[in-house]
Design a protein around this motif. Structure first.
Motif, PDB file in Angstrom:
ATOM      1  N   GLY A  96       0.803  -0.938  -0.025  1.00 48.61           N
ATOM      2  CA  GLY A  96       0.094   0.043   0.003  1.00 48.61           C
ATOM      3  C   GLY A  96       0.803   1.406  -0.007  1.00 48.61           C
ATOM      4  O   GLY A  96       0.585   2.164  -0.764  1.00 48.61           O
ATOM      5  N   ALA A  97       1.931   1.204   0.691  1.00 43.63           N
ATOM      6  CA  ALA A  97       2.828   2.569   0.869  1.00 43.63           C
ATOM      7  C   ALA A  97       3.467   2.753  -0.591  1.00 43.63           C
ATOM      8  O   ALA A  97       3.612   3.870  -0.986  1.00 43.63           O
ATOM      9  CB  ALA A  97       3.949   2.392   1.889  1.00 43.63           C
ATOM     10  N   MET A  98       4.021   1.688  -0.963  1.00 45.92           N
ATOM     11  CA  MET A  98       4.793   1.697  -2.214  1.00 45.92           C
ATOM     12  C   MET A  98       3.860   2.044  -3.336  1.00 45.92           C
ATOM     13  O   MET A  98       4.330   2.805  -4.530  1.00 45.92           O
ATOM     14  CB  MET A  98       5.601   0.427  -2.702  1.00 45.92           C
ATOM     15  N   VAL A 100       1.898   4.409  -3.664  1.00 45.23           N
ATOM     16  CA  VAL A 100       1.986   6.002  -3.685  1.00 45.23           C
ATOM     17  C   VAL A 100       3.327   6.528  -3.628  1.00 45.23           C
ATOM     18  O   VAL A 100       3.710   7.544  -4.474  1.00 45.23           O
ATOM     19  CB  VAL A 100       1.129   6.541  -2.703  1.00 45.23           C
ATOM     20  N   VAL A 101       4.282   5.888  -2.701  1.00 44.31           N
ATOM     21  CA  VAL A 101       5.669   6.427  -2.586  1.00 44.31           C
ATOM     22  C   VAL A 101       6.547   6.402  -3.775  1.00 44.31           C
ATOM     23  O   VAL A 101       7.153   7.415  -4.313  1.00 44.31           O
ATOM     24  CB  VAL A 101       6.141   5.528  -1.430  1.00 44.31           C
ATOM     25  N   THR A 102       6.230   5.518  -4.605  1.00 45.21           N
ATOM     26  CA  THR A 102       7.008   5.206  -5.798  1.00 45.21           C
ATOM     27  C   THR A 102       6.625   6.385  -6.642  1.00 45.21           C
ATOM     28  O   THR A 102       7.650   6.888  -7.593  1.00 45.21           O
ATOM     29  CB  THR A 102       6.684   3.824  -6.594  1.00 45.21           C
ATOM     30  N   GLU A 103       5.381   6.859  -6.785  1.00 51.96           N
ATOM     31  CA  GLU A 103       5.256   7.851  -7.549  1.00 51.96           C
ATOM     32  C   GLU A 103       5.872   9.268  -7.195  1.00 51.96           C
ATOM     33  O   GLU A 103       6.258   9.995  -7.900  1.00 51.96           O
ATOM     34  CB  GLU A 103       3.560   8.108  -7.784  1.00 51.96           C
ATOM     35  N   TYR A 104       5.901   9.531  -6.008  1.00 52.82           N
ATOM     36  CA  TYR A 104       6.506  10.597  -5.315  1.00 52.82           C
ATOM     37  C   TYR A 104       7.955  10.481  -5.581  1.00 52.82           C
ATOM     38  O   TYR A 104       8.499  11.649  -6.051  1.00 52.82           O
ATOM     39  CB  TYR A 104       6.190  10.799  -4.042  1.00 52.82           C
ATOM     40  N   VAL A 180      -6.959  -4.177   4.754  1.00 55.44           N
ATOM     41  CA  VAL A 180      -6.924  -3.221   6.078  1.00 55.44           C
ATOM     42  C   VAL A 180      -5.467  -2.837   6.126  1.00 55.44           C
ATOM     43  O   VAL A 180      -5.276  -1.635   6.074  1.00 55.44           O
ATOM     44  CB  VAL A 180      -7.380  -3.825   7.310  1.00 55.44           C
ATOM     45  N   SER A 181      -4.599  -3.848   6.086  1.00 54.04           N
ATOM     46  CA  SER A 181      -2.983  -3.072   6.394  1.00 54.04           C
ATOM     47  C   SER A 181      -2.617  -2.330   5.229  1.00 54.04           C
ATOM     48  O   SER A 181      -1.721  -1.712   5.542  1.00 54.04           O
ATOM     49  CB  SER A 181      -2.321  -4.473   6.381  1.00 54.04           C
ATOM     50  N   ALA A 182      -3.121  -2.769   3.830  1.00 50.60           N
ATOM     51  CA  ALA A 182      -2.753  -2.037   2.758  1.00 50.60           C
ATOM     52  C   ALA A 182      -3.059  -0.723   2.766  1.00 50.60           C
ATOM     53  O   ALA A 182      -2.374   0.238   2.214  1.00 50.60           O
ATOM     54  CB  ALA A 182      -3.080  -2.825   1.541  1.00 50.60           C
ATOM     55  N   LEU A 183      -4.157  -0.583   3.257  1.00 48.75           N
ATOM     56  CA  LEU A 183      -4.803   0.925   3.254  1.00 48.75           C
ATOM     57  C   LEU A 183      -4.167   1.943   4.166  1.00 48.75           C
ATOM     58  O   LEU A 183      -3.808   2.981   4.194  1.00 48.75           O
ATOM     59  CB  LEU A 183      -6.477   0.667   3.398  1.00 48.75           C
ATOM     60  N   VAL A 184      -3.769   1.202   5.263  1.00 50.35           N
ATOM     61  CA  VAL A 184      -3.003   1.808   6.429  1.00 50.35           C
ATOM     62  C   VAL A 184      -1.497   2.256   5.993  1.00 50.35           C
ATOM     63  O   VAL A 184      -1.005   3.429   6.160  1.00 50.35           O
ATOM     64  CB  VAL A 184      -2.744   0.630   7.765  1.00 50.35           C
ATOM     65  N   GLY A 185      -1.157   1.346   5.151  1.00 54.91           N
ATOM     66  CA  GLY A 185       0.231   1.710   4.490  1.00 54.91           C
ATOM     67  C   GLY A 185       0.138   2.932   3.481  1.00 54.91           C
ATOM     68  O   GLY A 185       1.099   3.730   3.194  1.00 54.91           O
ATOM     69  N   LEU A 186      -1.039   2.667   2.660  1.00 55.35           N
ATOM     70  CA  LEU A 186      -1.234   3.934   1.500  1.00 55.35           C
ATOM     71  C   LEU A 186      -1.253   5.107   2.464  1.00 55.35           C
ATOM     72  O   LEU A 186      -0.975   6.260   1.785  1.00 55.35           O
ATOM     73  CB  LEU A 186      -2.432   3.548   0.848  1.00 55.35           C
ATOM     74  N   LEU A 192       3.773  10.599   4.626  1.00 55.36           N
ATOM     75  CA  LEU A 192       5.428  10.711   4.838  1.00 55.36           C
ATOM     76  C   LEU A 192       6.038  10.789   3.490  1.00 55.36           C
ATOM     77  O   LEU A 192       7.126  11.085   3.450  1.00 55.36           O
ATOM     78  CB  LEU A 192       5.906   9.334   5.526  1.00 55.36           C
ATOM     79  N   ARG A 193       5.510  10.243   2.321  1.00 57.41           N
ATOM     80  CA  ARG A 193       6.244   9.982   0.956  1.00 57.41           C
ATOM     81  C   ARG A 193       7.752   9.466   1.013  1.00 57.41           C
ATOM     82  O   ARG A 193       8.585   9.780   0.175  1.00 57.41           O
ATOM     83  CB  ARG A 193       6.363  11.728   0.752  1.00 57.41           C
ATOM     84  N   SER A 194       7.832   8.569   1.991  1.00 56.20           N
ATOM     85  CA  SER A 194       9.041   7.941   2.210  1.00 56.20           C
ATOM     86  C   SER A 194       8.648   6.353   2.286  1.00 56.20           C
ATOM     87  O   SER A 194       7.906   6.134   3.323  1.00 56.20           O
ATOM     88  CB  SER A 194       9.930   8.446   3.276  1.00 56.20           C
ATOM     89  N   GLY A 195       9.379   5.474   1.544  1.00 62.78           N
ATOM     90  CA  GLY A 195       9.126   4.125   1.570  1.00 62.78           C
ATOM     91  C   GLY A 195       9.582   3.608   2.874  1.00 62.78           C
ATOM     92  O   GLY A 195       8.741   2.922   3.856  1.00 62.78           O
ATOM     93  N   ALA A 196      10.902   3.965   3.161  1.00 63.90           N
ATOM     94  CA  ALA A 196      11.234   3.288   4.698  1.00 63.90           C
ATOM     95  C   ALA A 196      10.621   3.961   5.893  1.00 63.90           C
ATOM     96  O   ALA A 196      10.205   3.052   6.747  1.00 63.90           O
ATOM     97  CB  ALA A 196      12.751   3.982   4.760  1.00 63.90           C
ATOM     98  N   ALA A 197      10.320   5.160   5.916  1.00 63.92           N
ATOM     99  CA  ALA A 197       9.697   5.564   6.982  1.00 63.92           C
ATOM    100  C   ALA A 197       8.151   5.136   6.959  1.00 63.92           C
ATOM    101  O   ALA A 197       7.710   5.004   8.133  1.00 63.92           O
ATOM    102  CB  ALA A 197       9.525   7.280   6.677  1.00 63.92           C
ATOM    103  N   SER A 198       7.496   5.067   5.865  1.00 65.07           N
ATOM    104  CA  SER A 198       6.055   4.373   5.869  1.00 65.07           C
ATOM    105  C   SER A 198       5.984   2.979   6.372  1.00 65.07           C
ATOM    106  O   SER A 198       5.225   2.381   7.031  1.00 65.07           O
ATOM    107  CB  SER A 198       5.481   4.563   4.434  1.00 65.07           C
TER     108      SER A 198
END
Length: 276
Positions: A96-98, A100-104, A180-186, A192-198
């Motif tokens: 979920g995080a990646m 959006v983060v990959t686009e940023y 549920v977990s993926a949406l939290v990651g998103l 945060l716009r950072s893969g590691a931080a997210s």
């Protein structure tokens, strides 16, 4: 008299077009297929491995332990283990995080926003795609895990079918833990716009907080019951479980729904208040 040439206006993108674009964007990445495959193998392996362990040492258990295993329906805990749930949560939150983060990181988010000024609609489409993809993933790994683990245990006649009380709920709860977990990651990725931080934030929020809360005191039990991972544990419970502060399966489903809706809402609202 000079006629003014009016530039044709672009029709506003329909939501279904945004969803189709986000779906194509997700699966156009070569890493997506590998991530889904490796994640599925890891989750299923943990569950099948636990079932194999019980199968292998079954004859070494005493009669009382074997009777308790059957009586309490403990084969359901082999259908989806705690270790597998932890892997699923980590994988889904990172996915979920990646998304959006990959686009940023690549800067392509600017192109997306330029093409679709309605940022919140775009993020809503992304959230829907992430939820659908991870729900499908969760359904497959939960279903395969149940089938494979019970097939192993059936060699000793202790495997269960989907008709057993609590079996369908176990599969459904395990499958829905993924979106549920993926949406939290998103949501965290959007903020945060950072893969590691997210990913670190996801670990803390979804795994560390439940681990440090206890059900021995009321305030701590309330905090524990608000966590998706604890909700998953509650949904896997069958029979009579003696705990200091019991709660219902309906409450656990409500926790799932609340986290998913709030996380999606945070991602959608946050993108409208950022410069890019």
């Amino acid at each position: 008299m000079t006629a003014l040439a009016l530039a044709p206006t672009e029709p506003r993108a329909r939501f279904r077009d945004l969803v189709a674009a986000e779906w194509s964007k997700l699966w156009s990445l070569r890493s997506t297929g590998w991530s889904f495959l490796l994640g599925a193998l890891a989750v299923v392996a943990f569950n099948a491995g636990q079932a194999w362990d019980h199968y292998r040492y079954w004859t070494s258990y005493d009669a009382a332990s074997r009777a308790a295993f059957v009586r309490d329906g403990r084969a359901l805990w082999d259908a989806f283990t705690g270790n597998a749930a932890m892997v699923l949560i980590l994988w889904a939150a990172a996915t979920g995080a990646m998304a959006v983060v990959t686009e940023y990181g690549s800067g392509s988010i600017r192109t997306s926003f330029a093409a679709v000024p309605a940022r919140r609609s775009l993020m809503a489409a992304k959230a829907l795609v992430v939820a659908v993809a991870t729900t499908g993933f969760g359904g497959v790994v939960a279903g395969v895990s149940f089938w494979s683990s019970q097939a192993v245990l059936s060699a000793h006649g202790i495997g269960l079918s989907l008709g057993h009380p609590g079996a369908v709920r176990t599969v459904a709860a395990s499958a829905l833990l993924a979106p549920v977990s993926a949406l939290v990651g998103l949501a965290l990725g959007t903020l945060l716009r950072s893969g590691a931080a997210s990913i670190v934030a996801s670990v803390v929020l979804l795994l560390v907080v439940p681990a440090v809360t206890s059900e021995k005191r009321h305030w701590s039990a309330v905090l524990a019951h608000l966590q998706p991972e604890r909700a998953w544990q509650r949904l896997l419970q069958t029979g009579n479980w003696e705990v200091p502060y019991p709660w219902t399966a309906g409450g656990a489903w409500l926790v799932y729904a609340t986290w998913a809706l709030v996380a999606a809402g945070v991602a959608i609202l946050a993108v409208g208040h950022r410069d890019q």
